[in-house]
Scaffold this motif. Structure first.
Motif, short mmCIF file in Angstrom:
data_model
loop_
_atom_site.label_atom_id
_atom_site.label_comp_id
_atom_site.label_asym_id
_atom_site.label_seq_id
_atom_site.Cartn_x
_atom_site.Cartn_y
_atom_site.Cartn_z
N ASP A 112 0.94 -1.15 0.02
CA ASP A 112 -0.06 0.10 -0.13
C ASP A 112 0.71 1.23 0.05
OD1 ASP A 112 0.72 0.82 2.68
OD2 ASP A 112 -0.82 -0.76 3.52
N ASP A 113 0.08 2.33 -0.47
CA ASP A 113 0.91 3.63 -0.51
C ASP A 113 1.62 4.28 0.64
OD1 ASP A 113 0.20 3.71 -3.12
OD2 ASP A 113 -1.29 5.07 -2.52
N ASP A 114 1.20 3.74 1.82
CA ASP A 114 1.79 4.28 3.30
C ASP A 114 3.03 3.51 3.41
OD1 ASP A 114 -0.14 6.10 3.75
OD2 ASP A 114 -1.40 4.72 5.05
N ALA A 115 3.07 2.36 2.98
CA ALA A 115 4.16 1.50 3.39
C ALA A 115 5.36 1.39 2.06
CB ALA A 115 3.97 0.06 3.64
N LYS A 116 4.77 1.98 0.82
CA LYS A 116 5.59 1.70 -0.19
C LYS A 116 6.82 2.43 -0.22
CE LYS A 116 3.78 3.55 -4.20
NZ LYS A 116 3.26 3.53 -5.46
N ARG A 140 6.52 12.43 -5.20
CA ARG A 140 5.04 11.78 -5.21
C ARG A 140 4.84 11.50 -6.50
NH1 ARG A 140 0.47 15.91 -2.71
NH2 ARG A 140 -0.73 14.23 -3.29
#
Length: 221
Positions: A112-116, A140
């Motif tokens: 997911d984006d938070d962990a990427k 980003r």
């Protein structure tokens, strides 16, 4: 879908069930080959990877149709092989290679984006240790254009095969007096080449200067 068997059927005595030896192989090379079925056809492609704990992690462009298929849950087979030498026998029939080869089965999961960002930094530091501290943070836009995925390394979704013995010549060939043995093979880092658009007074960074000698962990001798 039934998972393929992880039992080696050809030269089954070369199978190794040690997780430590599997990790040793996965940590020894940055390249894997992934096979899957897409649009009804088998496809296969090479990709950089790293083992991060109990996960095999890959990344690439969000525009890749094969990576999109993996992200959608397509069952996959991942092959990782290291070539460690040539076993030179007294006949061409008995000559072979020293190798470590693993196949992992399963489905990849999108990170997911938070962990990427954290995963991508760990990948970079696995490929070039210490490099993240020398670089700017990913933008980003760059993060949005990148997909990162992980495959769990379990207890029953992989198979490991090791070949590291002497040539197994029959007695009559041994008696012939012909030489036999093993020629080791390693992959090594060469001298860094500076890009032509780098300012002449720019020093080679510490992370690159540290990339000397053999590539990651080679086979035990």
């Amino acid at each position: 879908m039934t998972r393929p068997s992880t039992q080696v059927t050809r030269l089954s005595d070369l199978q190794d069930t040690s997780r430590a030896r599997l990790d040793e192989l996965l940590d020894s090379t940055p390249l894997a080959t992934i096979a899957l079925v897409r649009d009804g056809h088998p496809v296969i492609f090479p990709i950089g990877f790293a083992r991060l704990g109990d996960e095999l992690v890959i990344h690439g462009s969000t525009g890749s149709p094969w990576l999109r298929a993996l992200g959608d849950g397509a069952p996959a087979a991942v092959s990782v092989t290291a070539l460690d030498g040539v076993a030179v026998a007294r006949s061409s029939f008995e000559s072979s290679f020293h190798y470590r080869s693993a196949v992992l089965f399963g489905s990849f999961e999108k990170i997911d984006d938070d962990a990427k960002p954290g995963y991508l930094e760990r990948l970079t530091d696995t490929f070039v240790p210490g490099r993240v501290a020398e670089l700017r943070a990913s933008t980003r836009k760059e993060l949005a254009a990148t997909v990162a995925m992980r495959l769990a390394i379990g207890t029953d979704n992989w198979s490991l095969k090791l070949s590291d013995g002497w040539p197994e010549d029959p007695p009559e060939d041994i008696a012939s007096g012909v030489w036999a043995g093993v020629v080791p093979l390693t992959v090594t880092y060469g001298e860094a080449k500076t890009a032509p658009d780098v300012a002449p007074d720019t020093p080679v960074p510490a992370s690159v200067r540290a990339m000397t000698g053999v590539l990651r962990n080679q086979a035990p001798r």
